[in-house]
Design an enzyme around this catalytic site. Sequence first.
Site, PDB file in Angstrom:
ATOM      1  N   HIS A 184       0.835  -1.205   0.000  1.00 16.29           N
ATOM      2  CA  HIS A 184       0.000   0.000   0.000  1.00 16.29           C
ATOM      3  C   HIS A 184       0.872   1.258   0.000  1.00 16.29           C
ATOM      4  O   HIS A 184       0.696   2.146  -0.851  1.00 16.29           O
ATOM      5  CB  HIS A 184      -0.911  -0.021   1.232  1.00 16.29           C
ATOM      6  CG  HIS A 184      -1.777   1.188   1.384  1.00 16.29           C
ATOM      7  ND1 HIS A 184      -3.110   1.183   1.065  1.00 16.29           N
ATOM      8  CD2 HIS A 184      -1.507   2.456   1.819  1.00 16.29           C
ATOM      9  CE1 HIS A 184      -3.626   2.387   1.287  1.00 16.29           C
ATOM     10  NE2 HIS A 184      -2.663   3.174   1.750  1.00 16.29           N
ATOM     11  N   GLU A 185       1.801   1.333   0.941  1.00 17.96           N
ATOM     12  CA  GLU A 185       2.634   2.536   1.027  1.00 17.96           C
ATOM     13  C   GLU A 185       3.542   2.665  -0.191  1.00 17.96           C
ATOM     14  O   GLU A 185       3.841   3.780  -0.639  1.00 17.96           O
ATOM     15  CB  GLU A 185       3.452   2.526   2.318  1.00 17.96           C
ATOM     16  CG  GLU A 185       2.615   2.549   3.592  1.00 17.96           C
ATOM     17  CD  GLU A 185       1.608   3.690   3.648  1.00 17.96           C
ATOM     18  OE1 GLU A 185       1.866   4.745   3.034  1.00 17.96           O
ATOM     19  OE2 GLU A 185       0.546   3.519   4.289  1.00 17.96           O
TER      20      GLU A 185
ATOM     21  N   HIS B 256       1.721   4.476  -2.898  1.00 18.97           N
ATOM     22  CA  HIS B 256       1.853   5.931  -2.746  1.00 18.97           C
ATOM     23  C   HIS B 256       3.201   6.403  -3.280  1.00 18.97           C
ATOM     24  O   HIS B 256       3.299   7.443  -3.946  1.00 18.97           O
ATOM     25  CB  HIS B 256       1.761   6.313  -1.268  1.00 18.97           C
ATOM     26  CG  HIS B 256       0.380   6.344  -0.701  1.00 18.97           C
ATOM     27  ND1 HIS B 256      -0.653   7.031  -1.291  1.00 18.97           N
ATOM     28  CD2 HIS B 256      -0.131   5.802   0.440  1.00 18.97           C
ATOM     29  CE1 HIS B 256      -1.748   6.903  -0.542  1.00 18.97           C
ATOM     30  NE2 HIS B 256      -1.452   6.153   0.500  1.00 18.97           N
TER      31      HIS B 256
ATOM     32  N   HIS C 203       3.294   6.769  -6.946  1.00 18.57           N
ATOM     33  CA  HIS C 203       2.577   7.981  -7.358  1.00 18.57           C
ATOM     34  C   HIS C 203       3.514   9.189  -7.312  1.00 18.57           C
ATOM     35  O   HIS C 203       3.451  10.079  -8.177  1.00 18.57           O
ATOM     36  CB  HIS C 203       1.385   8.185  -6.429  1.00 18.57           C
ATOM     37  CG  HIS C 203       0.279   9.007  -6.998  1.00 18.57           C
ATOM     38  ND1 HIS C 203      -0.867   9.300  -6.285  1.00 18.57           N
ATOM     39  CD2 HIS C 203       0.121   9.628  -8.202  1.00 18.57           C
ATOM     40  CE1 HIS C 203      -1.680  10.045  -7.023  1.00 18.57           C
ATOM     41  NE2 HIS C 203      -1.096  10.255  -8.182  1.00 18.57           N
TER      42      HIS C 203
END
Length: 671
Positions: free
Chosen positions: A461-462, A465, A468
């Site tokens: 998940h991290e 980010h 991105h």
Amino acid sequence: MTNPLLQDWQTPFDIAPFDRISDDDFAPALEEALTAHNAEIAAIAENPDPADFANTIEALESAGRALDKVLGVFFTVAGADSTPAREKLQRDFSPKLAAHFSEISANKALFARVAEVWEKRDDLDLTDEQARVLMLTHRGFVRAGAALDGQEAARMKEIKGRLAVLGTQFTQNLLADERNWYMELTEDDLTGLPDFVVDAARAAGEEKGVDGPVVTLSRSLIVPFLQFSPRRDLRERAFRAWEARGAGGGETDNRAIAAEILALREERAKLLGYETFATYKLETEMAKTPQAVRDLLMEVWTPAKTQAEADAEVLTGMMHADGVNGDLAPWDWRYYAEKRRAAEHDLDEAAMKPYFQLDRMIDAAFDCANRLFGLEFAPLDVPLYHPDCRAWDVTRNGEHVAVFIGDYFARGSKRSGAWCSAMRGQAKFPKEQRPVVINVCNFAKSDPALLSYDDACTLFHEFGHALHQMLSDVTYESVSGTSVARDFVELPSQLYEHWLEVPEVLAEFATHARTGEPMPRDMLDKVLAAGTFDMGFQTVEYVASALVDLAFHDGTAPADPMARQAEILTEIGMPEAIRMRHATPQFAHVFSGDGYSSGYYSYMWSEVMDADAFEAFEEAGGAFDPHTAAALERHILSSGGSRDAAELYTAFRGRLPGVEALLRGRGLIAA
């Protein structure tokens, strides 16, 4: 100039020289950076030339570079490696920074120039990204109160300053409660706990300076303790301490702080002409209105609650079969759910966990990024802010893309949770700069470091980010990376979690810590089959928190947030054996700053998109389809906030999604 924070950094990729920076450098560096920024703002506001995009909007984009540099370093260490000195600095800096940015947004001459450019925008021949930056800049000034005058303007400044102080205090109180509580365990208390929990408890005892194992309030330790300890009395004691964070009375109690924050937010919104803070906050998000958020949450709540209530009956029966009478309690749920998972899916987490080594999961995240986007990761030997941190040079086709830093282990100096931040964002104006991106987690430290499946999901998940940020390809830093609508920012992160579920990824990287053997196929199948196990519980605890957040901000601010929280949970029929994922005194997402206020729903809003987006890969033939990956990068990962979020998603998928893919993915409706 001897202050390293204010010098040009002669380091690889201009990474902060952490080995040369001391806490004594921060305060004087901040003062100089604030002075420099004030001078830059004054030069823009007092420019005698007619306002245009270059001398006003681009000038604002260029201003504050020294300040960004200082704060990028400070907030990194303040969140991930706090000390009493850094906590005091943070308390000092918060009102000072709030006042500084309030002065900028209240600068009438500056706002007049921004408004002048805005009024003649149709005649300026701007690129799409420039038009977007202009709109966001003008809107930001208006929403910050730039159009207010007199007493209203002065009151807005007071509110912002007070909110900054309260948010810092809330965070530090929570950190103090989490840092100061621990429960010592005897050797007998370890009975029934798998080796990985025992090892983590012993490591936590060493970190606390205790001669023996302890349970702390680190999620990576207390959750597995609640899952595996057969001692109901110890589970209850640990759970009650977990639940009492920020609500124990005394100096670290957050309840009055939460009430004051909510009242100030309501006043702030009304000064700007909005009926409620939620109306103000959601205006710029994809959801747009509180009702749209409520509709989504309730559409998910109903089937989730039905599933959770059915699960509660099963778990209660298991508890009674163990000779424990009475109702299922919150400290019982995880223990009996784990026993049920082992029975129904023949899945033993203690046997499974050696296959989820931290280093192998990092390799897996990197490998997926390579297959999808062509990124390569080479270790960097540079000084960082803590010995646990490590860094990589990220390249593509031999070209530097970013620096990635990972800080994975729990410690008393680190606030709870997991997050991604950029010490430096990507931009091409006023010159090319590549990002420095950090993932911070709170995994239990052991040798080798082993993760639960949920921990591995958090890592992916991290890293979503981080992608991105790293793949951002825009001109202006104000719209780069994760500078997007709050209910869009979780799309890349939640989407990336899906690659951990891809069988070929687990087959290659889920290898045993001792033997090196790959996870047996039958275990891998069981892991994937159990992917939606206990999803009623997980969905209920999350949606309840989101509904409380929304209700707090969509109406008159409650004088007693805890009483209002109880009312909301009664209204929605919260199951007795489940607690909110984040009760009010611990709800740092909502009360440490404005980021997720009225916006905790955004994880669910983004999940609607991430479930639909991964289906795009499946429809195209597989998780690593190159054309879909290229479209994902082009329309979403590289675009930052340079276009409206709905436009970006529609460009990628051809339409906006419905909630069905999410409900299917969570196993709440038939696939």
